[in-house]
Enzyme design. Structure first.
Site, PDB file in Angstrom:
ATOM      1  N   ILE A 101       0.837  -1.189   0.000  1.00 30.95           N
ATOM      2  CA  ILE A 101       0.000   0.000   0.000  1.00 30.95           C
ATOM      3  C   ILE A 101       0.880   1.250   0.000  1.00 30.95           C
ATOM      4  O   ILE A 101       2.112   1.161   0.103  1.00 30.95           O
ATOM      5  CB  ILE A 101      -0.998  -0.003   1.169  1.00 30.95           C
ATOM      6  CG1 ILE A 101      -0.291  -0.244   2.499  1.00 30.95           C
ATOM      7  CG2 ILE A 101      -2.069  -1.056   0.951  1.00 30.95           C
ATOM      8  CD1 ILE A 101      -1.238  -0.291   3.693  1.00 30.95           C
ATOM      9  N   THR A 102       0.260   2.413  -0.089  1.00 30.27           N
ATOM     10  CA  THR A 102       0.944   3.635  -0.501  1.00 30.27           C
ATOM     11  C   THR A 102       1.971   4.170   0.486  1.00 30.27           C
ATOM     12  O   THR A 102       3.154   4.291   0.156  1.00 30.27           O
ATOM     13  CB  THR A 102      -0.094   4.724  -0.821  1.00 30.27           C
ATOM     14  OG1 THR A 102      -0.887   4.283  -1.919  1.00 30.27           O
ATOM     15  CG2 THR A 102       0.579   6.044  -1.186  1.00 30.27           C
ATOM     16  N   PHE A 103       1.554   4.544   1.679  1.00 29.01           N
ATOM     17  CA  PHE A 103       2.489   5.195   2.592  1.00 29.01           C
ATOM     18  C   PHE A 103       3.650   4.287   2.983  1.00 29.01           C
ATOM     19  O   PHE A 103       4.808   4.714   2.966  1.00 29.01           O
ATOM     20  CB  PHE A 103       1.739   5.709   3.836  1.00 29.01           C
ATOM     21  CG  PHE A 103       1.274   7.136   3.701  1.00 29.01           C
ATOM     22  CD1 PHE A 103       0.730   7.609   2.522  1.00 29.01           C
ATOM     23  CD2 PHE A 103       1.374   8.025   4.764  1.00 29.01           C
ATOM     24  CE1 PHE A 103       0.305   8.927   2.387  1.00 29.01           C
ATOM     25  CE2 PHE A 103       0.955   9.341   4.658  1.00 29.01           C
ATOM     26  CZ  PHE A 103       0.418   9.793   3.464  1.00 29.01           C
ATOM     27  N   HIS A 163       6.073   4.076  -0.099  1.00 31.46           N
ATOM     28  CA  HIS A 163       6.779   5.321  -0.409  1.00 31.46           C
ATOM     29  C   HIS A 163       7.879   5.594   0.617  1.00 31.46           C
ATOM     30  O   HIS A 163       8.951   6.109   0.262  1.00 31.46           O
ATOM     31  CB  HIS A 163       5.794   6.495  -0.473  1.00 31.46           C
ATOM     32  CG  HIS A 163       5.162   6.648  -1.820  1.00 31.46           C
ATOM     33  ND1 HIS A 163       3.974   6.069  -2.150  1.00 31.46           N
ATOM     34  CD2 HIS A 163       5.581   7.300  -2.932  1.00 31.46           C
ATOM     35  CE1 HIS A 163       3.665   6.352  -3.408  1.00 31.46           C
ATOM     36  NE2 HIS A 163       4.631   7.109  -3.912  1.00 31.46           N
ATOM     37  N   HIS A 211       3.343   0.310  -5.926  1.00 33.44           N
ATOM     38  CA  HIS A 211       2.671  -0.987  -5.956  1.00 33.44           C
ATOM     39  C   HIS A 211       1.908  -1.088  -7.254  1.00 33.44           C
ATOM     40  O   HIS A 211       1.810  -0.108  -8.012  1.00 33.44           O
ATOM     41  CB  HIS A 211       1.705  -1.136  -4.769  1.00 33.44           C
ATOM     42  CG  HIS A 211       0.776   0.038  -4.622  1.00 33.44           C
ATOM     43  ND1 HIS A 211      -0.251   0.301  -5.503  1.00 33.44           N
ATOM     44  CD2 HIS A 211       0.720   1.041  -3.699  1.00 33.44           C
ATOM     45  CE1 HIS A 211      -0.892   1.402  -5.139  1.00 33.44           C
ATOM     46  NE2 HIS A 211      -0.312   1.876  -4.054  1.00 33.44           N
TER      47      HIS A 211
END
Length: 429
Positions: free
Chosen positions: A92-94, A97, A262
């Site tokens: 997932i994103t956070f 990153h 992702h």
């Protein structure tokens, strides 16, 4: 990634720290005496290091290329270095990153999910929609991102939106940064980066991040097969073209690294898992949703209540935190829920069906649909090379090489996947 609240004012000037330290003097070769005792004129100054730009296209699958929608990205893939990456768990994103700019997996960098709790911060819930919480540095200080490391080394950095870049981490921000604004268009983002690179040497960043979120957003909000997603892919590709054209006009040498955090999978309308069937609301509470669900016992309830959910179900599997598969490298951080459930690809934890085939991510990082994009071009890279799939923790060590930072200590990744595609081999690796 869920939409953050609109911030009425961009802090383009006010958000920057005071002026950066003066640029380091150029390095020159030491003078050498000749046989006659004369000293030759000084050697020409070594040119300054190319700027490194790290671009993220959130939710961009590598197989979105080469379908006629991405001529600029296709050109980079053909002429530069291309490959795909395995995201870190959870996909997932956070978390990913932060992994990309720290070289540490989420379990070590502390950003273990987009939504999380911390036993050391009772009552606080980290979630993307609450900027007052997400801007608390305590959530981020378990790891140091590259813009902080660069600033400590005297290398000016600038971040055009990147999770964590608009707050002080370990007491430091990048020299240039903006508060995240979802309405700041892709074109505006590119123009701002180009403006930074037009500055004179003393004020010009050596490391820049650039973040595009529309491909991910449209897949979530409009559907995996929606024309809006295709339009977002085309728009981001056009902005990559505008970025390269602008860089060529400026004449600055740049190493451009383009990644995604992702991939994305279609979730059919009926393929939902009711969390209440796994975690009875009377005795448990849940955190998250979609492909990944965290479960806690309610206050005052015996933690053994979670045992009933452990194991394989029809379309998901649940593990105790300490028993998660070793390949996930996940579960030692106290922010990880005591029970973690992962849906099968294409299924989602939701209490009601979707109205359309949504795009989603967060599944097993080794599933092909979760693969992330990697492209690179610039003076540091050889031409026309393709990499075997690698873990995304390897990106930060590569960036350290490009920026001119020493090797990181105790990182989860290595620059080895890139050694054969770099024109000059990194030293002391």
């Amino acid at each position: 990634m869920p939409r953050l609240p609109f911030f009425a004012a961009l802090l383009l000037s006010a958000c920057a720290l005071p002026a950066s330290p003066p640029a380091l003097p150029p390095v020159t070769a030491p003078a050498r005496a000749t046989a006659t005792g004369a000293t030759p004129p000084p050697a020409p100054a070594v040119p300054d290091r190319p700027t490194t730009i790290l671009v993220s296209i959130d939710g961009f699958r590598p197989d979105y290329l080469r379908h006629g929608d991405t001529p600029h990205l296709d050109a980079i893939a053909a002429a530069g270095v291309s490959g795909s990456m395995y995201p870190s768990f959870p996909s997932i994103t956070f978390p990913n990153h932060y992994t990309l700019v720290t070289g540490l997996r989420p379990d070590r960098n502390g950003i273990v999910s987009n939504t999380m709790e911390d036993p050391a911060k009772p009552g606080a819930l980290f979630q993307l929609s609450d900027s007052k919480v997400t801007h608390d540095p305590d959530w981020w200080n378990q790891a140091e991102p590259l813009w902080v490391t660069a600033e400590r080394a005297g290398i000016r950095s600038a971040t055009m939106f990147w999770p964590g870049s608009d707050l002080p981490i370990r007491g430091m921000r990048p020299q240039d940064w903006l508060l995240y604004d979802p309405d700041y268009t892709s074109a505006q983002r590119v123009r701002t980066v180009l403006d930074w690179l037009r500055r004179p040497a003393g004020a010009r960043p050596g490391f820049v991040t650039l973040y595009f979120d529309t491909v991910d957003k449209t897949a979530h909000h409009d559907g995996f097969y929606a024309p809006q997603k295709t339009a977002a892919i085309r728009d981001v590709d056009a902005q990559i073209g505008a970025l390269r054209a602008g860089l060529a006009a400026i004449g600055r040498p740049v190493n451009l690294v383009i990644v995604s955090d992702h991939g994305m999978a279609p979730v059919p309308i009926a393929q939902r898992i009711d969390p209440a069937g796994i975690a009875p609301p009377a005795t448990t509470r849940t955190l998250g949703g979609g492909p990944l669900l965290g479960i806690y016992p309610r206050d005052g309830v015996d933690p053994r209540v979670l045992d009933a959910a452990v194991g394989r179900h029809a379309h998901d599997r649940c593990w105790r935190r300490e028993a998660l598969p070793a390949r996930f490298h996940y579960g030692r951080n106290p922010r990880v829920p005591p029970l973690v459930c992962l849906a099968d690809i294409g299924w989602s934890f939701a209490d009601k069906p979707s109205a359309y085939v949504r795009g989603d991510h967060g599944y097993d990082p080794r599933d092909p649909a979760m693969r992330a994009l990697f492209l690179a071009t610039g003076p540091a890279f050889r031409s026309g090379r393709r990499l075997a799939p690698f873990d995304n923790v390897d990106v930060a060590p590569l960036l350290r090489d490009l920026i001119g930072l020493p090797p990181g200590q105790g990182l989860d990744g290595t620059d080895r996947p890139f050694r054969a595609v770099l024109r000059r081999q990194p030293l002391d690796r």
